[in-house]
Design a protein around this motif. Structure first.
Motif, PDB file in Angstrom:
ATOM      1  N   GLU A  47       0.831  -1.195   0.000  1.00  0.00           N
ATOM      2  CA  GLU A  47       0.000   0.000   0.000  1.00  0.00           C
ATOM      3  C   GLU A  47       0.872   1.255   0.000  1.00  0.00           C
ATOM      4  OE1 GLU A  47      -2.503  -0.310   3.378  1.00  0.00           O
ATOM      5  OE2 GLU A  47      -3.660  -2.008   2.612  1.00  0.00           O
ATOM      6  N   ALA A  48       1.933   1.222   0.823  1.00  0.00           N
ATOM      7  CA  ALA A  48       2.843   2.367   0.881  1.00  0.00           C
ATOM      8  C   ALA A  48       3.517   2.599  -0.466  1.00  0.00           C
ATOM      9  CB  ALA A  48       3.896   2.145   1.968  1.00  0.00           C
ATOM     10  N   MET A  49       3.915   1.507  -1.148  1.00  0.00           N
ATOM     11  CA  MET A  49       4.549   1.642  -2.453  1.00  0.00           C
ATOM     12  C   MET A  49       3.582   2.231  -3.463  1.00  0.00           C
ATOM     13  SD  MET A  49       6.611  -1.994  -2.540  1.00  0.00           S
ATOM     14  CE  MET A  49       7.072  -1.826  -4.260  1.00  0.00           C
ATOM     15  N   ALA A  50       2.312   1.802  -3.417  1.00  0.00           N
ATOM     16  CA  ALA A  50       1.312   2.318  -4.348  1.00  0.00           C
ATOM     17  C   ALA A  50       1.085   3.810  -4.114  1.00  0.00           C
ATOM     18  CB  ALA A  50       0.001   1.551  -4.191  1.00  0.00           C
ATOM     19  N   GLU A  51       0.999   4.215  -2.844  1.00  0.00           N
ATOM     20  CA  GLU A  51       0.811   5.633  -2.535  1.00  0.00           C
ATOM     21  C   GLU A  51       2.019   6.455  -2.969  1.00  0.00           C
ATOM     22  OE1 GLU A  51      -0.158   6.134   1.535  1.00  0.00           O
ATOM     23  OE2 GLU A  51      -2.092   5.085   1.393  1.00  0.00           O
ATOM     24  N   ALA A  52       3.222   5.885  -2.808  1.00  0.00           N
ATOM     25  CA  ALA A  52       4.434   6.602  -3.227  1.00  0.00           C
ATOM     26  C   ALA A  52       4.450   6.812  -4.734  1.00  0.00           C
ATOM     27  CB  ALA A  52       5.674   5.826  -2.782  1.00  0.00           C
ATOM     28  N   ARG A  53       4.007   5.796  -5.487  1.00  0.00           N
ATOM     29  CA  ARG A  53       3.953   5.947  -6.946  1.00  0.00           C
ATOM     30  C   ARG A  53       2.931   7.010  -7.354  1.00  0.00           C
ATOM     31  NH1 ARG A  53       4.796   0.193  -6.893  1.00  0.00           N
ATOM     32  NH2 ARG A  53       2.542  -0.173  -6.888  1.00  0.00           N
ATOM     33  N   GLU A  54       1.783   7.032  -6.650  1.00  0.00           N
ATOM     34  CA  GLU A  54       0.768   8.045  -6.948  1.00  0.00           C
ATOM     35  C   GLU A  54       1.291   9.443  -6.640  1.00  0.00           C
ATOM     36  OE1 GLU A  54      -2.668   7.000  -4.735  1.00  0.00           O
ATOM     37  OE2 GLU A  54      -3.123   5.200  -5.922  1.00  0.00           O
ATOM     38  N   ALA A  55       1.996   9.575  -5.507  1.00  0.00           N
ATOM     39  CA  ALA A  55       2.556  10.881  -5.145  1.00  0.00           C
ATOM     40  C   ALA A  55       3.602  11.327  -6.161  1.00  0.00           C
ATOM     41  CB  ALA A  55       3.166  10.811  -3.750  1.00  0.00           C
ATOM     42  N   GLN A  56       4.414  10.378  -6.643  1.00  0.00           N
ATOM     43  CA  GLN A  56       5.420  10.714  -7.641  1.00  0.00           C
ATOM     44  C   GLN A  56       4.764  11.163  -8.939  1.00  0.00           C
ATOM     45  OE1 GLN A  56       7.991   7.455  -8.684  1.00  0.00           O
ATOM     46  NE2 GLN A  56       9.495   8.766  -9.679  1.00  0.00           N
ATOM     47  N   ARG A  73       3.548  14.670  -8.463  1.00  0.00           N
ATOM     48  CA  ARG A  73       4.628  15.653  -8.519  1.00  0.00           C
ATOM     49  C   ARG A  73       5.073  15.912  -9.955  1.00  0.00           C
ATOM     50  NH1 ARG A  73       6.413  12.850  -3.833  1.00  0.00           N
ATOM     51  NH2 ARG A  73       7.858  11.611  -5.078  1.00  0.00           N
ATOM     52  N   LYS A  74       5.108  14.854 -10.767  1.00  0.00           N
ATOM     53  CA  LYS A  74       5.482  15.032 -12.165  1.00  0.00           C
ATOM     54  C   LYS A  74       4.464  15.896 -12.901  1.00  0.00           C
ATOM     55  CE  LYS A  74       8.173  10.779 -12.754  1.00  0.00           C
ATOM     56  NZ  LYS A  74       8.268   9.475 -13.469  1.00  0.00           N
ATOM     57  N   ALA A  75       3.174  15.659 -12.596  1.00  0.00           N
ATOM     58  CA  ALA A  75       2.128  16.455 -13.233  1.00  0.00           C
ATOM     59  C   ALA A  75       2.231  17.923 -12.816  1.00  0.00           C
ATOM     60  CB  ALA A  75       0.751  15.901 -12.858  1.00  0.00           C
ATOM     61  N   GLU A  76       2.537  18.149 -11.530  1.00  0.00           N
ATOM     62  CA  GLU A  76       2.688  19.519 -11.048  1.00  0.00           C
ATOM     63  C   GLU A  76       3.919  20.174 -11.655  1.00  0.00           C
ATOM     64  OE1 GLU A  76       3.090  21.978  -6.822  1.00  0.00           O
ATOM     65  OE2 GLU A  76       2.915  19.787  -6.842  1.00  0.00           O
TER      66      GLU A  76
END
Length: 238
Positions: free
Chosen positions: A181-190, A193-196
């Protein structure tokens, strides 16, 4: 006494002329059941379809063979294995070391690292190091561990209660959040950040510089080591 001097045993299936049986149970290119046919007939069909005859169940009687593009099959299998390794959740144990009489600023810093580790889905081994006369006051270390566990109870739980180990007292905290779950959330956050970064190049660059600086200071406190076979530890000297 005898000794086998052969090479390594191949784990790849036998294909085409390497198949050495009189007949096979043949499966067509689309998975259809052709039936039991002589090996020569199966090889003839493979040539007609411009495919390979691959033995997929060698232990069956007769062996099961399928008509397929073996090169494409190997490539797709390798890509699936690579993706599985990429998404594999490694067992990781971080270690944070504290002194019984730690000052408030250092405590907040160490607690921040514990919070970060638990958010990543990692276990944290907390070690209280006693020196000199501190060894006669184990209750100081016990109270400190209980305080830390209480401060991060929304992120983790006490997996191993505090126990004395020579001059040290050890407690293990486990994360409420699973590693996957933590890995999935980290990928979503990354991805966010790329979109921003595309939308606001200048602002995102400043934020990225700040994250790098924070990461470098954290690495001074704790070095992260991962392994898929056995738990690894990352130490943060007090």
């Amino acid at each position: 006494m005898w000794c086998y001097r052969g090479g390594s045993i191949s784990t790849e299936p036998r294909i085409n002329d390497r198949i050495r049986v009189p007949e096979v149970r043949l499966v067509g290119p689309s998975g259809e059941q052709v039936g039991i046919v002589p090996l020569a007939k199966a090889l003839e069909l493979a040539q007609e379809y411009d495919l390979d005859l691959v033995e997929v169940a060698a232990s069956a009687r007769p062996p099961v063979c399928k008509l397929m593009d073996y090169g494409k099959f190997k490539y797709e299998s390798a890509m699936k294995a690579r993706e599985a390794r990429k998404n594999q959740a490694h067992t990781v144990i971080k270690e944070m070391k504290l002194r019984p009489k730690i000052d408030p600023h250092d405590y907040d810093t160490k607690k921040g690292h514990v919070v970060r580790f638990l958010k990543q889905g990692d276990k944290v081994k907390i070690t209280i190091m006693f020196r000199g006369r501190e060894q006669s006051r184990p209750e100081l270390g016990y109270r400190l561990l209980q305080r830390l566990a209480s401060d991060v109870e929304d992120l983790g739980f006490i997996e191993s209660n505090p126990k004395q180990d020579g001059r040290n007292m050890i407690m293990v905290l486990g994360p409420h959040k699973k590693k996957t779950e933590a890995m999935a959330e980290a990928r979503e956050a990354q991805a966010a950040r790329k979109a921003e970064a595309k939308a606001n190049p200048g602002r995102s660059q400043n934020a990225a510089d700040g994250e790098i600086a924070d990461g470098e200071s954290a690495d001074v406190e704790a070095t992260e080591v991962e392994t898929a076979e056995a738990p690894a530890e990352a130490s943060a000297e007090a």
